[in-house]
Design a protein around this motif. Structure first.
Motif, PDB file in Angstrom:
ATOM      1  N   UNK A  41       0.821  -1.218   0.000  1.00 38.88           N
ATOM      2  CA  UNK A  41       0.000   0.000   0.000  1.00 38.88           C
ATOM      3  C   UNK A  41       0.852   1.264   0.000  1.00 38.88           C
ATOM      4  N   UNK A  42       2.015   1.222   0.598  1.00 34.71           N
ATOM      5  CA  UNK A  42       2.922   2.374   0.571  1.00 34.71           C
ATOM      6  C   UNK A  42       3.414   2.611  -0.846  1.00 34.71           C
ATOM      7  N   UNK A  43       3.734   1.532  -1.551  1.00 36.12           N
ATOM      8  CA  UNK A  43       4.155   1.666  -2.949  1.00 36.12           C
ATOM      9  C   UNK A  43       3.024   2.269  -3.766  1.00 36.12           C
ATOM     10  N   UNK A  44       1.807   1.778  -3.564  1.00 35.97           N
ATOM     11  CA  UNK A  44       0.664   2.315  -4.310  1.00 35.97           C
ATOM     12  C   UNK A  44       0.490   3.803  -4.038  1.00 35.97           C
ATOM     13  N   UNK A  45       0.624   4.204  -2.780  1.00 31.06           N
ATOM     14  CA  UNK A  45       0.495   5.625  -2.436  1.00 31.06           C
ATOM     15  C   UNK A  45       1.595   6.444  -3.102  1.00 31.06           C
ATOM     16  N   UNK A  46       2.793   5.936  -3.077  1.00 33.53           N
ATOM     17  CA  UNK A  46       3.911   6.650  -3.705  1.00 33.53           C
ATOM     18  C   UNK A  46       3.697   6.783  -5.212  1.00 33.53           C
ATOM     19  N   UNK A  47       3.165   5.740  -5.827  1.00 29.23           N
ATOM     20  CA  UNK A  47       2.894   5.800  -7.263  1.00 29.23           C
ATOM     21  C   UNK A  47       1.830   6.848  -7.573  1.00 29.23           C
ATOM     22  N   UNK A  48       0.766   6.872  -6.784  1.00 25.78           N
ATOM     23  CA  UNK A  48      -0.304   7.854  -7.012  1.00 25.78           C
ATOM     24  C   UNK A  48       0.241   9.266  -6.835  1.00 25.78           C
ATOM     25  N   UNK A  49       0.937   9.520  -5.719  1.00 22.86           N
ATOM     26  CA  UNK A  49       1.486  10.862  -5.474  1.00 22.86           C
ATOM     27  C   UNK A  49       2.503  11.237  -6.552  1.00 22.86           C
ATOM     28  N   UNK A  50       3.351  10.292  -6.907  1.00 20.36           N
ATOM     29  CA  UNK A  50       4.369  10.567  -7.921  1.00 20.36           C
ATOM     30  C   UNK A  50       3.768  10.888  -9.272  1.00 20.36           C
ATOM     31  N   UNK A  51       2.753  10.122  -9.690  1.00 21.90           N
ATOM     32  CA  UNK A  51       2.106  10.392 -10.980  1.00 21.90           C
ATOM     33  C   UNK A  51       1.408  11.743 -10.968  1.00 21.90           C
ATOM     34  N   UNK A  52       0.747  12.081  -9.861  1.00 21.25           N
ATOM     35  CA  UNK A  52       0.075  13.391  -9.769  1.00 21.25           C
ATOM     36  C   UNK A  52       1.091  14.525  -9.841  1.00 21.25           C
ATOM     37  N   UNK A  53       2.178  14.377  -9.121  1.00 24.42           N
ATOM     38  CA  UNK A  53       3.200  15.427  -9.138  1.00 24.42           C
ATOM     39  C   UNK A  53       3.797  15.549 -10.531  1.00 24.42           C
ATOM     40  N   UNK A  54       4.082  14.423 -11.162  1.00 27.33           N
ATOM     41  CA  UNK A  54       4.622  14.465 -12.522  1.00 27.33           C
ATOM     42  C   UNK A  54       3.650  15.142 -13.476  1.00 27.33           C
ATOM     43  N   UNK A  55       2.380  14.795 -13.356  1.00 31.30           N
ATOM     44  CA  UNK A  55       1.374  15.406 -14.233  1.00 31.30           C
ATOM     45  C   UNK A  55       1.351  16.912 -14.056  1.00 31.30           C
ATOM     46  N   UNK A  56       1.409  17.379 -12.810  1.00 31.97           N
ATOM     47  CA  UNK A  56       1.383  18.832 -12.595  1.00 31.97           C
ATOM     48  C   UNK A  56       2.679  19.479 -13.080  1.00 31.97           C
ATOM     49  N   UNK A  57       3.808  18.823 -12.862  1.00 34.49           N
ATOM     50  CA  UNK A  57       5.076  19.375 -13.332  1.00 34.49           C
ATOM     51  C   UNK A  57       5.142  19.409 -14.855  1.00 34.49           C
ATOM     52  N   UNK A  58       4.545  18.428 -15.481  1.00 34.67           N
ATOM     53  CA  UNK A  58       4.553  18.354 -16.936  1.00 34.67           C
ATOM     54  C   UNK A  58       3.338  19.058 -17.535  1.00 34.67           C
ATOM     55  N   UNK A  59       2.475  19.594 -16.661  1.00 33.76           N
ATOM     56  CA  UNK A  59       1.267  20.310 -17.071  1.00 33.76           C
ATOM     57  C   UNK A  59       0.398  19.445 -17.978  1.00 33.76           C
ATOM     58  N   UNK A  60       0.163  18.224 -17.513  1.00 31.78           N
ATOM     59  CA  UNK A  60      -0.648  17.275 -18.281  1.00 31.78           C
ATOM     60  C   UNK A  60      -1.692  16.649 -17.371  1.00 31.78           C
ATOM     61  N   UNK A  61      -2.778  16.219 -17.983  1.00 32.76           N
ATOM     62  CA  UNK A  61      -3.815  15.503 -17.247  1.00 32.76           C
ATOM     63  C   UNK A  61      -3.460  14.027 -17.197  1.00 32.76           C
ATOM     64  N   UNK A  62      -3.761  13.399 -16.059  1.00 29.81           N
ATOM     65  CA  UNK A  62      -3.609  11.959 -15.967  1.00 29.81           C
ATOM     66  C   UNK A  62      -4.767  11.294 -16.690  1.00 29.81           C
ATOM     67  N   UNK A  63      -4.544  10.107 -17.253  1.00 33.56           N
ATOM     68  CA  UNK A  63      -5.663   9.405 -17.886  1.00 33.56           C
ATOM     69  C   UNK A  63      -6.790   9.214 -16.891  1.00 33.56           C
ATOM     70  N   UNK A  64      -8.005   9.502 -17.332  1.00 34.58           N
ATOM     71  CA  UNK A  64      -9.158   9.311 -16.457  1.00 34.58           C
ATOM     72  C   UNK A  64      -9.423  10.499 -15.549  1.00 34.58           C
ATOM     73  N   UNK A  65      -8.595  11.542 -15.606  1.00 36.79           N
ATOM     74  CA  UNK A  65      -8.823  12.731 -14.807  1.00 36.79           C
ATOM     75  C   UNK A  65      -9.067  13.903 -15.751  1.00 36.79           C
ATOM     76  N   UNK A  66      -9.792  14.893 -15.253  1.00 35.16           N
ATOM     77  CA  UNK A  66     -10.122  16.036 -16.077  1.00 35.16           C
ATOM     78  C   UNK A  66      -9.477  17.277 -15.492  1.00 35.16           C
ATOM     79  N   UNK A  67      -9.132  18.167 -16.376  1.00 39.67           N
ATOM     80  CA  UNK A  67      -8.547  19.432 -15.938  1.00 39.67           C
ATOM     81  C   UNK A  67      -9.631  20.263 -15.281  1.00 39.67           C
ATOM     82  N   UNK A  68      -9.250  21.015 -14.272  1.00 39.05           N
ATOM     83  CA  UNK A  68     -10.203  21.848 -13.571  1.00 39.05           C
ATOM     84  C   UNK A  68     -10.183  23.267 -14.102  1.00 39.05           C
ATOM     85  N   UNK A  69      -9.592  23.485 -15.240  1.00 34.93           N
ATOM     86  CA  UNK A  69      -9.461  24.846 -15.783  1.00 34.93           C
ATOM     87  C   UNK A  69     -10.722  25.351 -16.398  1.00 34.93           C
TER      88      UNK A  69
END
Length: 166
Positions: free
Chosen positions: A138-166
């Motif tokens: 579960x720690x790995x899963x949490x790290x993956x979720x946080x890491x993907x979200x941070x990467x998406x924001x740093x790369x200014x991209x939406x994650x698959x299955x998520x929508x931009x709030x703009x």
């Protein structure tokens, strides 16, 4: 102990001649010294046998020469392969996406970056990432979720299955 003294006397009395011979045969002093060192090591390991030969120095010279020949043969084979295949093509520079991804990965905390790299770059299952990093699944899963979200924001991209709030 007497065998050690006998070998030392043999070594001290013959090393210059052996290195000189190998240098004359190959033309490379460092290579001659390396081959002589290896030949003397082999003689020392078999000293109870080699010391009984009529000419132990000839044995060391022969071993040293064969070592040199093997090195020359390997070098020649490398050159033949190089000529046959030609030089490797220069690596192309990374594209902009790769540079951006690497920069974003560097900004992640190390545990998240490790989880992302092991799971997404090496295709390891989450359970294996957990085993290799010594943390619960579960720690790995949490790290993956946080890491993907941070990467998406740093790369200014939406994650698959998520929508931009703009």
């Amino acid at each position: 102990m007497a065998g050690d003294d006998a070998f030392e006397d043999f070594y001290l009395g013959s090393r210059h001649r052996v290195v000189t011979f190998l240098y004359a045969m190959g033309g490379d002093r460092a290579e001659a010294q390396d081959a002589a060192q290896e030949a003397y090591l082999r003689a020392w390991q078999r000293w109870s046998t080699v010391s009984g030969y009529d000419d132990p120095e000839a044995w060391v010279r022969t071993v040293g020469y064969r070592l040199c020949v093997n090195r020359w043969r390997k070098a020649r084979n490398r050159m033949v392969a190089y000529r046959r295949h030609g030089p490797a093509e220069p690596a192309r520079p990374p594209n902009e996406d790769t540079v951006a991804l690497v920069e974003a990965l560097r900004r992640l905390p190390e545990p998240e970056r490790l989880a992302i790299a092991l799971h997404h770059l090496l295709d390891l299952p989450v359970a294996e990432v957990a085993a290799q990093t010594g943390v619960p699944v579960n720690t790995v899963k949490s790290r993956l979720v946080r890491g993907r979200r941070t990467l998406a924001s740093l790369l200014d991209r939406d994650l698959p299955g998520e929508y931009s709030h703009a």
